[in-house]
Design a protein around this motif. Structure first.
Motif, PDB file in Angstrom:
ATOM      1  N   ASP A 122       0.815  -1.127   0.175  1.00 25.23           N
ATOM      2  CA  ASP A 122      -0.041   0.077  -0.108  1.00 25.23           C
ATOM      3  C   ASP A 122       0.757   1.098  -0.029  1.00 25.23           C
ATOM      4  OD1 ASP A 122       1.193   0.025   2.508  1.00 25.23           O
ATOM      5  OD2 ASP A 122      -0.751  -0.135   3.571  1.00 25.23           O
ATOM      6  N   GLY A 123       2.128   1.128  -0.034  1.00 16.70           N
ATOM      7  CA  GLY A 123       3.116   2.299  -0.315  1.00 16.70           C
ATOM      8  C   GLY A 123       3.420   2.739   1.344  1.00 16.70           C
ATOM      9  N   ALA A 124       2.612   2.415   2.149  1.00 17.97           N
ATOM     10  CA  ALA A 124       3.040   2.908   3.537  1.00 17.97           C
ATOM     11  C   ALA A 124       4.212   2.444   4.363  1.00 17.97           C
ATOM     12  CB  ALA A 124       1.589   2.999   4.192  1.00 17.97           C
ATOM     13  N   LEU A 125       4.634   3.261   5.361  1.00 16.93           N
ATOM     14  CA  LEU A 125       5.793   2.729   6.170  1.00 16.93           C
ATOM     15  C   LEU A 125       4.873   1.893   7.244  1.00 16.93           C
ATOM     16  CD1 LEU A 125       7.901   5.908   6.646  1.00 16.93           C
ATOM     17  CD2 LEU A 125       8.098   4.004   5.226  1.00 16.93           C
ATOM     18  N   ASP A 126       5.492   0.959   7.658  1.00 16.16           N
ATOM     19  CA  ASP A 126       5.043   0.093   8.760  1.00 16.16           C
ATOM     20  C   ASP A 126       5.538   0.893  10.132  1.00 16.16           C
ATOM     21  OD1 ASP A 126       4.983  -1.565  11.142  1.00 16.16           O
ATOM     22  OD2 ASP A 126       4.980  -3.586   9.692  1.00 16.16           O
ATOM     23  N   GLY A 127       4.589   1.406  10.768  1.00 18.29           N
ATOM     24  CA  GLY A 127       4.795   2.507  12.066  1.00 18.29           C
ATOM     25  C   GLY A 127       5.446   1.655  13.138  1.00 18.29           C
ATOM     26  N   ASN A 128       4.992   0.412  13.616  1.00 21.46           N
ATOM     27  CA  ASN A 128       5.733  -0.266  14.739  1.00 21.46           C
ATOM     28  C   ASN A 128       7.095  -0.623  14.415  1.00 21.46           C
ATOM     29  OD1 ASN A 128       3.226  -0.276  16.010  1.00 21.46           O
ATOM     30  ND2 ASN A 128       2.360  -1.900  14.737  1.00 21.46           N
ATOM     31  N   LEU A 129       7.316  -1.032  12.982  1.00 15.67           N
ATOM     32  CA  LEU A 129       8.692  -1.442  12.832  1.00 15.67           C
ATOM     33  C   LEU A 129       9.543  -0.384  12.755  1.00 15.67           C
ATOM     34  CD1 LEU A 129       9.734  -4.311  11.817  1.00 15.67           C
ATOM     35  CD2 LEU A 129       9.576  -3.415   9.505  1.00 15.67           C
ATOM     36  N   LEU A 130       9.229   0.843  12.184  1.00 18.21           N
ATOM     37  CA  LEU A 130       9.804   2.249  12.280  1.00 18.21           C
ATOM     38  C   LEU A 130       9.974   2.647  13.655  1.00 18.21           C
ATOM     39  CD1 LEU A 130      11.063   4.487  10.795  1.00 18.21           C
ATOM     40  CD2 LEU A 130       8.814   5.415  10.460  1.00 18.21           C
ATOM     41  N   LEU A 131       9.204   2.655  14.709  1.00 18.94           N
ATOM     42  CA  LEU A 131       9.151   2.751  15.823  1.00 18.94           C
ATOM     43  C   LEU A 131      10.383   2.305  16.732  1.00 18.94           C
ATOM     44  CD1 LEU A 131       5.648   3.532  17.440  1.00 18.94           C
ATOM     45  CD2 LEU A 131       7.668   5.108  17.668  1.00 18.94           C
ATOM     46  N   ALA A 132      10.381   0.931  16.451  1.00 18.07           N
ATOM     47  CA  ALA A 132      11.321  -0.140  17.115  1.00 18.07           C
ATOM     48  C   ALA A 132      12.825   0.304  16.728  1.00 18.07           C
ATOM     49  CB  ALA A 132      10.959  -1.650  16.624  1.00 18.07           C
ATOM     50  N   ALA A 133      12.819   0.490  15.347  1.00 17.22           N
ATOM     51  CA  ALA A 133      14.094   0.953  14.687  1.00 17.22           C
ATOM     52  C   ALA A 133      14.509   2.275  15.057  1.00 17.22           C
ATOM     53  CB  ALA A 133      14.262   0.924  13.060  1.00 17.22           C
ATOM     54  N   TYR A 134      13.568   3.240  15.276  1.00 15.01           N
ATOM     55  CA  TYR A 134      14.100   4.610  15.683  1.00 15.01           C
ATOM     56  C   TYR A 134      14.547   4.600  17.062  1.00 15.01           C
ATOM     57  CZ  TYR A 134      13.718   9.509  14.135  1.00 15.01           C
ATOM     58  OH  TYR A 134      14.115  10.954  13.600  1.00 15.01           O
ATOM     59  N   LEU A 135      13.772   3.873  18.003  1.00 15.81           N
ATOM     60  CA  LEU A 135      13.869   3.936  19.395  1.00 15.81           C
ATOM     61  C   LEU A 135      15.432   3.273  19.628  1.00 15.81           C
ATOM     62  CD1 LEU A 135      10.527   3.320  21.019  1.00 15.81           C
ATOM     63  CD2 LEU A 135      12.272   5.554  21.100  1.00 15.81           C
ATOM     64  N   ARG A 136      15.687   2.249  18.884  1.00 26.72           N
ATOM     65  CA  ARG A 136      16.940   1.497  19.202  1.00 26.72           C
ATOM     66  C   ARG A 136      17.999   2.172  18.791  1.00 26.72           C
ATOM     67  NH1 ARG A 136      20.680  -2.181  16.676  1.00 26.72           N
ATOM     68  NH2 ARG A 136      20.744  -4.240  17.953  1.00 26.72           N
ATOM     69  N   LYS A 137      17.841   3.205  17.889  1.00 25.91           N
ATOM     70  CA  LYS A 137      19.016   3.985  17.345  1.00 25.91           C
ATOM     71  C   LYS A 137      19.122   4.932  18.518  1.00 25.91           C
ATOM     72  CE  LYS A 137      20.897   6.317  13.423  1.00 25.91           C
ATOM     73  NZ  LYS A 137      22.027   5.453  13.417  1.00 25.91           N
ATOM     74  N   VAL A 138      17.896   5.563  18.901  1.00 21.38           N
ATOM     75  CA  VAL A 138      18.124   6.710  19.945  1.00 21.38           C
ATOM     76  C   VAL A 138      18.729   6.317  21.189  1.00 21.38           C
ATOM     77  CG1 VAL A 138      16.779   8.081  21.416  1.00 21.38           C
ATOM     78  CG2 VAL A 138      16.247   7.956  19.039  1.00 21.38           C
ATOM     79  N   LEU A 139      18.425   5.167  21.639  1.00 21.48           N
ATOM     80  CA  LEU A 139      18.970   4.422  22.942  1.00 21.48           C
ATOM     81  C   LEU A 139      20.289   4.143  22.696  1.00 21.48           C
ATOM     82  CD1 LEU A 139      15.894   2.504  24.135  1.00 21.48           C
ATOM     83  CD2 LEU A 139      16.433   4.839  24.559  1.00 21.48           C
ATOM     84  N   ASP A 140      20.744   3.302  21.813  1.00 21.72           N
ATOM     85  CA  ASP A 140      22.112   2.987  21.492  1.00 21.72           C
ATOM     86  C   ASP A 140      23.020   4.127  21.338  1.00 21.72           C
ATOM     87  OD1 ASP A 140      21.616   0.432  22.060  1.00 21.72           O
ATOM     88  OD2 ASP A 140      21.595  -0.198  19.814  1.00 21.72           O
ATOM     89  N   TRP A 141      22.562   5.069  20.570  1.00 25.12           N
ATOM     90  CA  TRP A 141      23.148   6.398  20.156  1.00 25.12           C
ATOM     91  C   TRP A 141      23.707   7.051  21.477  1.00 25.12           C
ATOM     92  CZ3 TRP A 141      22.253  11.563  21.078  1.00 25.12           C
ATOM     93  CH2 TRP A 141      23.302  12.619  20.290  1.00 25.12           C
TER      94      TRP A 141
END
Length: 542
Positions: A122-141
């Protein structure tokens, strides 16, 4: 012009051919060569802003030019968290992509899979997958920035250290203590020194056991089934490849490079996965392949289906001319994947199982399992034991028998990759890069022992004293929560709360302010996602 953006340069040629047939008209395929953006390292905000990575400046400029010229932009990154994050960063950094972007998740580069990815999305981003990736990057950063800075003050040769690297050091130290490894080979009952027959066996050994003579101390024989292996995950693929390839880190890099090349050229499904199940498409392919090779032996096994991240499998069989073009480890790696795929979808073997405990002359001990199938009930052993013909007069070992063991014990390097996967230390996409990073900094050896060096022990002891919360266990628990966030089963704040409970409560007072990530960071990430979504023609789906 239709612009298709992929991650790896190795995909460009295959994707160009497939996309032109599917989309028609003028198609341009552009590879970002990984991440183009990173967090601003000078930022003090809980969720830092984006900056262009210095070495990716020309790629960023070229991508911007192509986006301006394109009538449609297909973000065809891999179907994982990193692919979702890279898609979001492109949308966030290039306002001009607004009304013409479309997310496409690639799982294999063959025509039917690419067509499904383009037509069914449908062209959309998967919000849950994106949240997990974004938060992992924030916490590890946040954690990695503080830890690396403090470690460099004490050990100038150590450039970077973070949650996952410390977790791997912890596992390597554990390996050095336990010395408990798997064995594969042949156990022969010795009828004199010149005549031996044996069955293929698997088992576990304690201490150092290579090949040699021993005495059987205990035996148990029973009837039953022997289950086929499960599908191939990244950690298992690396362990198997390290066994056959170059030693240690070099072997892992060679195997991962071969897997990546085979995936990019459309021979394998997505290669960064912990899954051991297959998609419906994979099952259909397995049924056709097994019935062709071993009529009547196909068995689907576990009915679980992994649509997003299936086990590594062949998506097509190479022609003879293509096989001749395989380079380095590619031919052997493909054979490994193909053999595991076929065996995993065959019937269990039925017959007699013998479990023998053996004491060896060098002081080592081992427990080994051998199997004698009934005629016509060999099942998956037809594939696993191809070409093996045991002696007709073989009997199972008995207590007191002298036996001869030949084969090999898994190396610590193999065991380390298995442990990283089993204990959820890191992501499949970073297993090799993490171990290689530790080796490059002189913290673990590059050979099969992956032994923690003297410097590595000093660094690890210092980290344990200064940051006692950092361990393989903490890394594992955070990955589990992020997996739950990615699946939409827990709220994203749970990952930040775990971080705060583990890190801030046990950190020293002088580090708490710099390590702090407020619970509101999850809401800030959501806010950024929504602001980006407001500029494009689709919104993240939660």
């Amino acid at each position: 012009m239709k612009l298709v953006v992929v991650e790896s340069p190795g995909k460009v040629e295959v994707m160009r051919s497939l996309a032109r047939r599917l989309l028609g008209g003028s198609v341009y395929v552009f590879a970002t060569r990984g991440h183009v953006f990173d967090f601003d390292r000078t930022s003090t905000l809980p969720v830092p802003g984006l900056v262009v990575i210095d070495l990716r400046r020309k790629i960023y400029e070229r991508l911007g030019e192509l986006i301006k010229r394109a009538e449609r932009v297909y973000l065809a990154f891999d179907a994982d968290r990193e692919g979702e994050l890279m898609s979001h960063f492109v949308l966030e950094a290039f306002p001009g992509v607004a009304e013409k972007a479309f997310r496409v998740r690639l799982r294999a580069l063959v025509e039917e899979e690419v067509a499904r990815a383009f037509l069914e999305s449908d062209g959309a981003l998967d919000g849950n997958l994106l949240l997990a990736a974004y938060l992992r990057k924030v916490l590890d950063w946040r954690l990695g920035r503080v830890l690396s800075m403090r470690v460099r003050e004490q050990f100038p040769s150590v450039r970077s250290l973070g949650r996952v690297k410390v977790g791997v050091l912890d596992l390597a130290e554990e390996l050095a203590r336990t010395r408990d490894f798997r064995f594969t080979g042949t156990l022969h009952v010795a009828f004199g020194f010149g005549r031996r027959y044996g069955w293929p066996v698997k088992g576990k050994v304690e201490g150092f056991v290579g090949r040699g003579y021993g005495v059987v101390r205990q035996v148990a024989v029973s009837r039953g089934e022997l289950a086929p292996p499960k599908g191939l995950s990244t950690g298992r693929a690396l362990a198997g490849g390290v066994r056959r390839s170059y030693p240690g880190v070099l072997g892992a890099r060679a195997v991962m490079g071969a897997l990546q090349a085979l995936y990019d050229r459309g021979f394998l499904s997505y290669i960064r996965t912990r899954a051991t199940a297959y998609s419906e498409t994979g099952e259909e392919f397995a049924a056709r392949l097994v019935e062709t090779l071993y009529p009547g032996e196909y068995h689907p096994g576990d009915t679980t289906r992994a649509e997003a991240h299936e086990a590594i499998r062949p998506v097509r069989i190479p022609r003879a001319a293509e096989l001749d073009e395989f380079r380095g480890e590619e031919k052997e790696v493909f054979r490994d994947v193909l053999g595991r795929f076929v065996a995993s979808r065959m019937r269990p073997a039925r017959g007699e199982k013998c479990v023998a405990e053996v004491e060896f002359a060098d002081g080592g001990r081992g427990v080994f399992t051998c199997f004698r199938p009934e005629a016509g009930r060999e099942g998956f052993l037809k594939e696993v034991w191809r070409g093996y013909v045991p002696g007709e007069d073989l009997r199972f070992p008995r207590v007191g028998d002298v036996v001869y063991l030949e084969g090999r014990v898994e190396t610590p390097a193999e065991r380390l990759f298995r442990l990283m996967e089993d204990r959820l230390v890191g992501q499949p996409s970073t297993y090799v890069r993490t171990v290689e990073g530790l080796s490059d900094q002189g913290l673990i050896s590059r050979d099969d022992t992956v032994e923690v060096t003297e410097t590595g022990r000093e660094v690890f002891e210092w980290v344990r004293n200064e940051y006692p919360f950092l361990s393989a266990d903490f890394s594992s628990r955070l990955e589990r929560v992020l997996d739950e966030v990615a699946g939409g089963r827990v709220r994203p704040e749970a990952a930040v709360e775990l971080y705060r409970d583990e890190v801030l409560k046990r950190a020293k007072a002088g580090d708490r302010e710099e390590l702090d990530v407020p619970v509101s960071a999850a809401a800030e990430v959501k806010k950024r996602m929504k602001e980006t979504a407001a500029r494009v023609s689709f919104a993240p789906v939660f």
